[in-house]
Design a protein around this motif. Structure first.
Motif, PDB file in Angstrom:
ATOM      1  N   ARG A 168      95.907  -1.055  48.653  1.00 37.28           N
ATOM      2  CA  ARG A 168      96.233  -0.661  47.279  1.00 37.28           C
ATOM      3  C   ARG A 168      95.150  -1.053  46.283  1.00 37.28           C
ATOM      4  O   ARG A 168      95.311  -0.875  45.076  1.00 37.28           O
ATOM      5  N   LYS A 171      93.976  -4.103  45.574  1.00 32.00           N
ATOM      6  CA  LYS A 171      94.207  -5.357  44.862  1.00 32.00           C
ATOM      7  C   LYS A 171      93.131  -6.377  45.212  1.00 32.00           C
ATOM      8  O   LYS A 171      92.690  -6.477  46.354  1.00 32.00           O
ATOM      9  N   ALA A 216      97.774  -5.177  50.350  1.00 36.08           N
ATOM     10  CA  ALA A 216      97.074  -5.472  49.096  1.00 36.08           C
ATOM     11  C   ALA A 216      95.700  -4.807  49.071  1.00 36.08           C
ATOM     12  O   ALA A 216      95.303  -4.205  48.067  1.00 36.08           O
TER      13      ALA A 216
END
Length: 337
Positions: A307, A309, A304
């Protein structure tokens, strides 16, 4: 597999290969533009660009590319709902243009160069200029694209920036580090395991990982931590981790995870200057129980963050952490306490 893995395969495997790259997408696709895979002359496959629906067809194209030595571009149009040629399991529903290039000559040299750049943690830009009348391509590595080239539409010029695999440094080679190493490697991380307990540092326990043996001051000097590195302390040795954190104050890194409770982390970092990239307790709050599930939660958190996030932990989530007071070795604690 990522481009770093494919370049390593070119360096380490003598089999003749074809590089297949997704260069254009219209609609939904399994992989993003820029995704690549290798197809070997003996039917070997490294990586994927589909859920498995195009690979057998691409192997046929690869055979032809190896035979002629020419670059080919192949469109796959899965948009028509009544098109039964690909069956019901295509799972894409978009238009893809895939370029197949024989990994010989200049391209082979370029991928070898990229391999060593990735080992140094460097990103690289690869520019391809295609001559479709003759089925050839020119390759330029590490050079900015000119405004004219940037304005040139595909299929004349294609350029893409490739990132090295992020390095995950596991400080601690205990049993709970084994599944973290395995899952993180499968998720695209380059794993390094560092510990001062020589008996734990074996290739059998950590296949494919780089092993760095020594006490904190020794391993810290060898690791050469970079701003793109992910660091995870999971040795469960308080004093050793305290020593490592003291050294880490002067370094830049993308992520610092510390296994254990917030109370333990507070005591570990007392008197030290630690960046805002600190994560403790580590892992997403999924109610994980035991080393394997905790490794899943940790790997999910790493993915996460990689990426980009924003992580939001659910209220009332549970964390599981190491406890010397538990007869089974694991105890449940409320997340955030």
């Amino acid at each position: 597999m990522e481009m770093a893995d494919l370049c390593a395969a070119v360096v380490n495997s003598p089999e003749r290969k074809v590089l297949a790259t997704v260069v254009y997408i219209d609609g939904h696709a399994y992989r993003k533009e820029g995704a690549s895979m290798l197809l070997g002359e003996r039917g070997s496959i490294w990586g994927s660009i589909s859920p498995g629906c195009m690979e057998s067809d691409l192997l046929g194209w690869a055979e032809a590319v190896l035979s002629t030595g020419k670059v080919e571009r192949v469109p796959y149009d899965m948009r028509p709902e009544d098109d039964l040629s690909w069956g019901e399991n295509i799972g894409c529903g978009g238009l893809l243009h895939i370029v197949l290039e024989p990994v010989t000559g200049k391209l082979e040299q370029v991928m070898q160069q990229m391999h060593y750049c990735f080992l140094e943690g460097q990103q690289v830009m690869l520019t391809r200029r295609y001559d479709w009348d003759n089925g050839t391509a020119e390759y330029v590595l590490g050079k900015a694209v000119s405004p004219q080239e940037a304005a040139a539409p595909w299929p004349v010029v294609y350029f893409h920036t490739y990132e090295p695999k992020p390095r995950l440094i596991l400080v601690g080679a205990g049993e709970d580090a084994v599944p973290v190493s395995r899952l993180a490697a499968g998720a695209g991380f380059r794993v390094t395991v560092a510990d001062w307990r020589e008996a734990l540092m074996t290739a059998e326990r950590f296949p494919g990982a780089e092993l760095v043996y020594g006490f904190p001051s020794e391993i810290f000097a060898l690791l050469n931590i970079r701003s793109s590195d992910y660091v995870l302390l999971m040795s469960h040795q308080f004093q050793r981790e305290k020593e490592f954190l003291a050294l880490l104050q002067a370094a830049e890194y993308a992520y610092l995870g510390i296994m254990g409770s917030k109370d333990r982390t507070t005591r570990l970092t007392e008197g030290l200057i630690i960046t805002a990239n600190l994560h403790s307790p580590v892992g997403l709050a999924i109610g994980a129980d035991g080393p394997e599930e905790i490794a899943v939660s940790i790997t999910a958190e790493l993915i996460a963050l990689r990426r980009g996030k924003q992580l939001e932990q659910p209220k009332g989530g549970a964390r599981y952490e190491r406890s010397r007071n538990s007869a089974r070795g694991w105890t449940k604690r409320a997340h955030g306490t």
